[in-house]
Design a protein around this motif. Structure first.
Motif, PDB file in Angstrom:
ATOM      1  N   LEU A   5      34.607 -61.102 -82.283  1.00  0.00           N
ATOM      2  CA  LEU A   5      34.679 -62.468 -82.757  1.00  0.00           C
ATOM      3  C   LEU A   5      35.128 -62.615 -84.170  1.00  0.00           C
ATOM      4  N   LEU A   6      36.147 -63.681 -84.255  1.00  0.00           N
ATOM      5  CA  LEU A   6      36.694 -64.004 -85.598  1.00  0.00           C
ATOM      6  C   LEU A   6      35.884 -65.242 -85.879  1.00  0.00           C
ATOM      7  N   TYR A   7      35.042 -65.192 -87.084  1.00  0.00           N
ATOM      8  CA  TYR A   7      34.448 -66.277 -87.449  1.00  0.00           C
ATOM      9  C   TYR A   7      34.851 -67.176 -88.791  1.00  0.00           C
ATOM     10  N   LEU A  58      34.588 -60.212 -87.445  1.00  0.00           N
ATOM     11  CA  LEU A  58      35.527 -60.245 -88.535  1.00  0.00           C
ATOM     12  C   LEU A  58      35.323 -61.691 -89.118  1.00  0.00           C
ATOM     13  N   PHE A  59      34.940 -61.998 -90.348  1.00  0.00           N
ATOM     14  CA  PHE A  59      34.895 -63.234 -91.209  1.00  0.00           C
ATOM     15  C   PHE A  59      36.069 -63.340 -91.922  1.00  0.00           C
ATOM     16  N   THR A  60      36.898 -64.592 -91.548  1.00  0.00           N
ATOM     17  CA  THR A  60      38.050 -64.805 -92.148  1.00  0.00           C
ATOM     18  C   THR A  60      37.885 -66.341 -92.546  1.00  0.00           C
ATOM     19  N   PRO A  61      37.031 -66.584 -93.806  1.00  0.00           N
ATOM     20  CA  PRO A  61      37.069 -67.826 -94.394  1.00  0.00           C
ATOM     21  C   PRO A  61      38.310 -68.290 -95.180  1.00  0.00           C
ATOM     22  N   TRP A  62      38.496 -69.600 -95.135  1.00  0.00           N
ATOM     23  CA  TRP A  62      39.488 -70.218 -95.672  1.00  0.00           C
ATOM     24  C   TRP A  62      39.447 -69.919 -97.502  1.00  0.00           C
ATOM     25  N   GLY A  63      38.067 -70.086 -97.476  1.00  0.00           N
ATOM     26  CA  GLY A  63      37.825 -69.773 -99.099  1.00  0.00           C
ATOM     27  C   GLY A  63      37.265 -68.429 -99.241  1.00  0.00           C
ATOM     28  N   GLU A  64      36.822 -68.091-100.466  1.00  0.00           N
ATOM     29  CA  GLU A  64      36.265 -66.732-100.851  1.00  0.00           C
ATOM     30  C   GLU A  64      34.720 -66.697-100.439  1.00  0.00           C
TER      31      GLU A  64
END
Length: 296
Positions: A5-7, A58-64
């Motif tokens: 899962l890509l969150y 995998l966490f892929t936030p737009w921010g940090e």
């Protein structure tokens, strides 16, 4: 079930102002941060309870994300669960690293990006060395802009030999063969990033064993295909999981094309797909006119 899962929740704020990023120095309001925290904690609770599945996250936030305590806590807690195969996050590594002492280094991994001009080089390198000393799995990379080349070459020389340095082709930049060769000298896998991959009608693992999840729990096959498969929290997505071909003409982002079945990247990154760590570290290729990486 084995599921990746890509969150990506609503977080869109970042402490850097990279000119090539649309979210540079964007600030989330207090209400937006609370919403992001609630969404992340809901997702982490779901993942914690899915003990009958084998999950890779995998966490892929737009921010940090790692400058926020709830991301650090979620990654550390999830890393200790026996049904979590891997938990990883994309980060600029601007956060402190002492929280990693609470995580299981056999499960947690970091995908780190160096942004020249946004942080002192020595500070970033010291954090990378701290990760290595802690035994934390991580890759390190840069965006392949011409003005980043010397910093990337310096980074490759200074990083521990076992740490993979990746290079992302810069969006909108066309590489001459000479430029591409220079970058390939640092990252032998750069040719996979240099040009978008034709994907229309080709088999892809997304939508079957890999899915994307947003803060509302909406499940899509990946971040780049907007069609919905269902919702994570009511379980409606599960009936939609099946082999699929890609509906887009091309795929130009590593977190997308790494899952194309027509590319060999699951073998290249075996055991490290989410954190972008090759199974066997490719040796940097010497540039013409050099001997063992030094000017001839």
């Amino acid at each position: 079930m084995d599921l990746t899962l890509l969150y990506r929740g609503p977080l869109a704020s970042c402490d850097y102002d990279c000119p090539y990023c649309p979210f540079a120095k964007r600030r989330d309001s207090t209400a937006q941060l609370r919403a992001d925290r609630a969404a992340l904690e809901r997702f982490a609770a779901w993942a914690t309870a899915r003990t009958d599945d084998r999950l890779s996250l995998l966490f892929t936030p737009w921010g940090e994300g790692l400058v926020r305590s709830w991301y650090r806590r979620a990654l550390a807690d999830l890393s200790h669960l026996p049904h979590i195969r891997r938990v990883a996050i994309q980060t600029n590594l601007s956060c402190r690293t002492d929280w990693l002492a609470e995580a299981d280094p056999d499960t947690l991994a970091l995908w780190c990006t160096y942004h020249p001009g946004q942080t002192p080089y020595d500070r970033f390198l010291a954090k990378c060395r701290d990760l290595a000393d802690r035994g934390v799995r991580h890759s390190v990379g840069v965006v392949g802009l011409p003005e980043h080349f010397e910093a990337a070459r310096r980074l490759r020389a200074d990083l521990p030999a076992h740490v993979y340095l990746w290079v992302n082709a810069a969006e909108g930049h066309t590489y001459s063969d000479e430029e591409a060769d220079r970058w390939t000298g640092l990252d032998p896998l750069f040719p996979f990033s240099r040009r978008p991959h034709r994907s229309a009608g080709l088999p892809c693992r997304t939508g079957e064993s890999v899915v994307s999840v947003d803060g509302e729990g909406t499940v899509r096959r990946c971040h780049f295909v907007r069609a919905e498969l269902g919702n994570l929290y009511d379980g409606s997505y599960r009936a939609a999981l099946r082999p699929r071909s890609c509906p887009l003409s091309v795929c130009d982002c590593h977190i997308g094309y790494v899952h194309l079945e027509t590319l060999p990247l699951y073998d290249v990154f075996a055991g490290g797909v989410l954190e972008r760590i090759p199974a066997t570290l490719p040796a940097p290729r010497p540039r013409p006119g050099t001997v063992r990486g030094r000017p001839a």
